[in-house]
Enzyme design. Structure first.
Site, PDB file in Angstrom:
ATOM      1  N   GLY A 196       7.569   8.836   8.521  1.00 33.19           N
ATOM      2  CA  GLY A 196       8.503   9.303   7.508  1.00 33.19           C
ATOM      3  C   GLY A 196       7.858   9.221   6.142  1.00 33.19           C
ATOM      4  O   GLY A 196       6.817   8.583   5.952  1.00 33.19           O
ATOM      5  N   ASP A 245      11.660   0.981  12.974  1.00 37.42           N
ATOM      6  CA  ASP A 245      13.020   1.513  12.994  1.00 37.42           C
ATOM      7  C   ASP A 245      13.101   2.766  13.856  1.00 37.42           C
ATOM      8  O   ASP A 245      12.432   2.855  14.876  1.00 37.42           O
ATOM      9  CB  ASP A 245      13.506   1.752  11.561  1.00 37.42           C
ATOM     10  CG  ASP A 245      12.721   2.828  10.828  1.00 37.42           C
ATOM     11  OD1 ASP A 245      11.543   3.057  11.164  1.00 37.42           O
ATOM     12  OD2 ASP A 245      13.283   3.447   9.898  1.00 37.42           O
ATOM     13  N   GLU A 257       4.796  -0.304  11.036  1.00 37.37           N
ATOM     14  CA  GLU A 257       5.621  -0.583   9.855  1.00 37.37           C
ATOM     15  C   GLU A 257       5.426  -1.965   9.250  1.00 37.37           C
ATOM     16  O   GLU A 257       5.649  -2.150   8.048  1.00 37.37           O
ATOM     17  CB  GLU A 257       7.103  -0.369  10.200  1.00 37.37           C
ATOM     18  CG  GLU A 257       7.504   1.084  10.389  1.00 37.37           C
ATOM     19  CD  GLU A 257       7.132   1.651  11.741  1.00 37.37           C
ATOM     20  OE1 GLU A 257       7.277   2.867  11.947  1.00 37.37           O
ATOM     21  OE2 GLU A 257       6.670   0.873  12.603  1.00 37.37           O
TER      22      GLU A 257
END
Length: 348
Positions: free
Chosen positions: A65, A144, A136
């Site tokens: 992302g 996530d 992450e």
């Protein structure tokens, strides 16, 4: 709508083609919204019998992302970051619950957000180019997009190992762990897409015909060590076990873990612990959104993005900088439910 995603109809297939090659097709809110709108439009469209997700140009599949923008907004009140996560998680949930078959072509980098749009698919195609990771904890975030659900359901303690270290695994590993359903050489992908668009109701048979046995999965050579050394749900215990082992592989894992955000690693362990018994995927995404809403306002997120993606000095200054400095109270606050009016909700 955004030009970073191509929405197309090919025969009986709805095509979602990520097209942001300079960013390795990393997702932003506009891309997530466009994909979600397409899925909504196709739900009642009898002409669309299958959904194919791939990348259009350049290397693929999806590098994650747009966390840099989310981190920069998180330095303030985090409103923009929360808006991105809310839309992305609705997309993840819609794919997870979609009634029509979904096929994800995991050809290339599959990280973070790329995991979130590929793992809900009923058919997940790995190739010799697949590079899967949830990195992450290196940027002060946590695994996530449903990571608490997917990783907690991997064999033994492999999910905890991947969540903490961000280790990269290949297409053969993905097949061995159930993260991929089929292994196809990359040069057969276009044939597979054409056959699926022509006869989507025969998707399983068409993919079985084109698939081949993957190479030996390298991660399985470390399965016993992973299960033994990552057995605890306490980060301090894992580090102690690795240090006591003293072998070359264990020593390398200590080095990796010492470079990660201690707060993020403890969040990841609790996320997987909770995720293993989460009643539904909707419940999982609701909790992950609450965690995300809290963690984006912690200093580690902005600092991790700075160190890895902005300045690229790979020398983050974590707060706290040791596992012992991360208290149970900190973790409880990060996992605290949001007020009812701020809770995440799936697409209506």
């Amino acid at each position: 709508m955004t030009q970073d995603v191509r929405i197309e109809i090919d025969g009986k297939a709805g095509r979602i083609r990520l097209d942001r090659p300079r960013a390795l097709h990393a997702l932003n809110e506009g891309m997530c919204g466009t994909m979600l709108a397409a899925l909504e439009n196709w739900r009642e469209d009898a002409a669309v019998e299958v959904v194919l997700i791939d990348h259009a140009e350049g290397r693929g599949f999806c590098a994650g992302g747009d966390v840099r923008r989310a981190a920069e907004s998180g330095r303030g009140d985090g409103v923009e970051a929360r808006a991105f996560f809310a839309t992305e998680y609705r997309l993840n949930h819609r794919l997870f619950t979609y009634a029509k078959p979904v096929v994800a072509f995991m050809d290339g980098v599959v990280m973070g957000g790329g995991v979130g749009i590929s793992q809900p698919a009923g058919f997940r195609i790995a190739t010799e180019n697949t590079l899967f990771a949830m990195p992450e904890t290196a940027i002060g975030l946590f695994p996530d997009v449903g990571g608490g659900w997917y990783l907690s359901r991997l064999p033994g303690r492999i999910g905890q190992y991947l969540a903490l270290t961000g280790a990269r695994i290949d297409g053969a590993d993905c097949c061995a762990l159930g993260l991929a359903t089929h292994y196809l050489p990359a040069d057969r992908l276009e044939t597979a897409k054409a056959r699926l668009a022509e006869a989507p109701q025969e998707a399983a048979d068409r993919l079985d015909e084109l698939a081949e046995a993957p190479p030996e999965a390298g991660i399985l050579a470390y399965r016993d060590a992973i299960d033994r050394l990552f057995a605890s749900d306490r980060l301090e215990d894992i580090l102690a076990a690795l240090e006591a082992d003293g072998g070359e592989w264990a020593t390398e894992q200590v080095r990796v873990l010492r470079s990660r955000s201690p707060l993020s690693m403890k969040v990841a362990l609790k996320l997987l612990l909770d995720g293993a018994t989460m009643p539904t995927f909707e419940d999982e995404m609701r909790q992950e959104y609450a965690v995300a809403a809290h963690i984006v306002q912690r200093p580690d997120f902005a600092e991790g993005v700075r160190a890895v993606l902005v300045d690229k000095d790979h020398a983050p200054r974590w707060q706290p900088d040791t596992p012992e400095g991360v208290t149970d109270h900190m973790i409880d606050r990060i996992f605290a439910p949001l007020p009812a009016e701020d809770e995440w909700r799936p697409q209506a």
